[in-house]
Write a protein that holds these residues in place. Structure first.
Motif, PDB file in Angstrom:
ATOM      1  N   PHE A  63      -6.722   4.255  -3.752  1.00  0.00           N
ATOM      2  CA  PHE A  63      -7.535   3.116  -3.316  1.00  0.00           C
ATOM      3  C   PHE A  63      -8.720   3.648  -2.512  1.00  0.00           C
ATOM      4  O   PHE A  63      -8.633   4.694  -1.870  1.00  0.00           O
ATOM      5  CB  PHE A  63      -6.714   2.179  -2.408  1.00  0.00           C
ATOM      6  CG  PHE A  63      -5.525   1.541  -3.077  1.00  0.00           C
ATOM      7  CD1 PHE A  63      -5.620   0.252  -3.584  1.00  0.00           C
ATOM      8  CD2 PHE A  63      -4.314   2.215  -3.201  1.00  0.00           C
ATOM      9  CE1 PHE A  63      -4.526  -0.351  -4.190  1.00  0.00           C
ATOM     10  CE2 PHE A  63      -3.222   1.619  -3.804  1.00  0.00           C
ATOM     11  CZ  PHE A  63      -3.329   0.333  -4.305  1.00  0.00           C
ATOM     12  N   GLN A  67     -10.186  -5.396   5.266  1.00  0.00           N
ATOM     13  CA  GLN A  67      -9.304  -6.508   5.681  1.00  0.00           C
ATOM     14  C   GLN A  67      -9.918  -7.180   6.911  1.00  0.00           C
ATOM     15  O   GLN A  67     -10.202  -6.525   7.912  1.00  0.00           O
ATOM     16  CB  GLN A  67      -7.894  -6.004   6.021  1.00  0.00           C
ATOM     17  CG  GLN A  67      -6.957  -7.138   6.438  1.00  0.00           C
ATOM     18  CD  GLN A  67      -5.525  -6.661   6.617  1.00  0.00           C
ATOM     19  OE1 GLN A  67      -5.252  -5.471   6.507  1.00  0.00           O
ATOM     20  NE2 GLN A  67      -4.627  -7.593   6.890  1.00  0.00           N
ATOM     21  N   ILE A  75     -11.168  -0.032   1.298  1.00  0.00           N
ATOM     22  CA  ILE A  75     -10.188  -1.067   1.688  1.00  0.00           C
ATOM     23  C   ILE A  75     -10.778  -1.878   2.840  1.00  0.00           C
ATOM     24  O   ILE A  75     -11.179  -1.314   3.864  1.00  0.00           O
ATOM     25  CB  ILE A  75      -8.858  -0.425   2.098  1.00  0.00           C
ATOM     26  CG1 ILE A  75      -8.284   0.389   0.912  1.00  0.00           C
ATOM     27  CG2 ILE A  75      -7.871  -1.467   2.578  1.00  0.00           C
ATOM     28  CD1 ILE A  75      -7.023   1.157   1.254  1.00  0.00           C
ATOM     29  N   ALA A  81      -9.823  -4.042  -2.080  1.00  0.00           N
ATOM     30  CA  ALA A  81      -9.873  -2.599  -2.340  1.00  0.00           C
ATOM     31  C   ALA A  81     -10.398  -2.364  -3.748  1.00  0.00           C
ATOM     32  O   ALA A  81     -10.471  -3.288  -4.570  1.00  0.00           O
ATOM     33  CB  ALA A  81      -8.505  -1.977  -2.169  1.00  0.00           C
ATOM     34  N   LEU A 124       0.834  -1.212   0.000  1.00  0.00           N
ATOM     35  CA  LEU A 124       0.000   0.000   0.000  1.00  0.00           C
ATOM     36  C   LEU A 124       0.864   1.255   0.000  1.00  0.00           C
ATOM     37  O   LEU A 124       0.582   2.210  -0.731  1.00  0.00           O
ATOM     38  CB  LEU A 124      -0.928   0.011   1.212  1.00  0.00           C
ATOM     39  CG  LEU A 124      -2.214  -0.809   1.105  1.00  0.00           C
ATOM     40  CD1 LEU A 124      -2.988  -0.803   2.414  1.00  0.00           C
ATOM     41  CD2 LEU A 124      -3.089  -0.275  -0.025  1.00  0.00           C
TER      42      LEU A 124
END
Length: 413
Positions: A36, A41, A39, A50, A26
């Motif tokens: 981006f 996670q 995002i 993303a 990133l």
């Protein structure tokens, strides 16, 4: 939020990045100017998702090799990809376009007409109002684009004289006809009967003073003969809807009053004057001659002078003297005194400027005679000059300021 809105109009892809050096991936990508958003996670996972612009996807490969991460394409979104999908489904595309077109067309038609009385009592049959509206063009199945609301309201008022006010508006495919009925006073109340003040002439409003009623025009407005200047129908002011914690207020109904006030406007008048290029002036020379004539039944006797005038150009005055009456009997004898005044004739050829000015004054004299008593002349000007053999025609425009209001009872409209 900005990227979410931007994503609706841009082509982008959704990617998944897997590897131990995800944070380094990133950082390197951001240093290279890549963008981006969204995002995601999951906790404990070595992957994140993303979204990035389509043009940036190819630039991820060297970043992935440098950080030893793997990039996988999950989805493609945006107008470009939607269009490619739609091209493969032509019938669906045609159907969607036809559906939207049909929906648009149908929403521009009137499918229901409702009459909404603005008072407690509705004496006029709503079906009668609907029938008149249908004659004027407002009925189910009518295209809203061809309807003139002002003309429609005027026609309904003309055909249904019991109504004092009509308002037409549209809510979706429904047409609402709001009406206020007249309250007619008795004969002994006609002096204070509800009334409008209407325009007696075309003009531009220059001053308005409302003593009673509701102004329908303001300074600078152009009005035509018959337009309402001060309305005897006072409509309630539109208030903001009550808040969630406020109690709704009772609706305020329109009131009928006798409109009073002064409405002055700039108005224009036109008139035409003519002038001969040859001016003939006649003047008395001071010479005169008198003839005395005795008239009896069937004959005339010249006592003095002559029956024929002694001058080539002259003015003539005649005076008749009858015999006195005695016991309801009058002698059938008259004495006629004829006086001839000699005149001299002077001829002069007017210049173009003199003829135009003379014709202008004639037109202005005609206009001023027709002006109301309290009119104020603002300007005068010649708008057309026409020359003919031996004659000049001049058209004059006069601008004045005057009171153009006329009180008319609502029952008379």
């Amino acid at each position: 939020m900005g990227w979410e809105w931007q994503a609706l109009f841009r082509n982008y892809v959704e990617i998944e990045v897997e590897g131990k050096n995800r944070e380094e991936f990133l950082n390197v990508a951001l240093l290279q100017g890549l963008v981006f958003w969204d995002i995601i996670q999951s906790p404990g996972s070595k992957k994140f998702r993303a979204k990035i612009p389509v043009a940036s996807f190819a630039q991820l490969r060297p970043v992935a090799r440098r950080t030893r991460c793997r990039v996988r394409l999950l989805d493609k979104r945006g107008p470009l990809f939607w269009w490619r999908r739609l091209k493969s489904r032509e019938m669906f595309l045609v159907g969607a376009v036809l559906f939207l077109l049909g929906l648009f067309l149908l929403s521009n038609f009137v499918w229901a007409v409702e009459v909404l009385p603005q008072g407690e009592l509705m004496r006029v049959d709503p079906s009668r109002v609907k029938a008149v509206a249908a004659e004027a063009g407002l009925k189910p199945g009518t295209w809203k684009g061809k309807l003139d609301v002002r003309t429609l309201e005027h026609k309904i008022l003309l055909k249904v004289p019991e109504l004092a006010w009509v308002g037409v508006n549209f809510q979706g495919t429904r047409a609402h006809i709001k009406v206020v009925e007249k309250i007619f006073p008795s004969q002994d109340e006609m002096g204070s009967a509800p009334a409008h003040i209407i325009a007696t002439k075309n003009g531009i409003i220059s001053e308005i003073l409302v003593l009673a009623g509701q102004a329908r025009v303001s300074v600078g407005d152009t009005v035509r003969q018959g337009d309402i200047l001060i309305s005897g129908l006072i409509l309630p002011l539109q208030e903001k809807p009550p808040g969630p914690e406020e109690q709704p207020k009772l609706p305020v109904l329109p009131r009928l009053v006798r409109a009073k006030g002064i409405v002055r406007a700039r108005v224009w008048y036109e008139a035409e004057g003519t002038a001969l290029r040859e001016e003939i002036k006649e003047a008395l020379t001071g010479q005169r001659s008198t003839a005395l004539i005795l008239r009896t039944p069937g004959r005339e006797y010249v006592l003095k002078g002559s029956l024929e005038p002694p001058y080539s150009t002259f003015r003539q005055e005649s005076r008749v003297m009858k015999a006195p009456t005695w016991r309801n009997f009058t002698l059938p004898v008259e004495l006629i005194i004829v006086t001839y005044f000699e005149t001299s004739v002077e001829r002069r050829w007017l210049s173009q400027e003199e003829a135009i000015n003379k014709a202008k004054q004639e037109a202005l004299s005609t206009l001023r005679q027709g002006l109301p008593a309290r009119s104020k002349v603002l300007s005068e000007r010649v708008i057309r000059v026409t020359e003919e053999p031996g004659l000049v025609r001049v058209k004059v425009l006069l601008e004045a300021e005057e009171d153009i209001g006329q009180t008319i009872n609502l029952k008379e409209r």
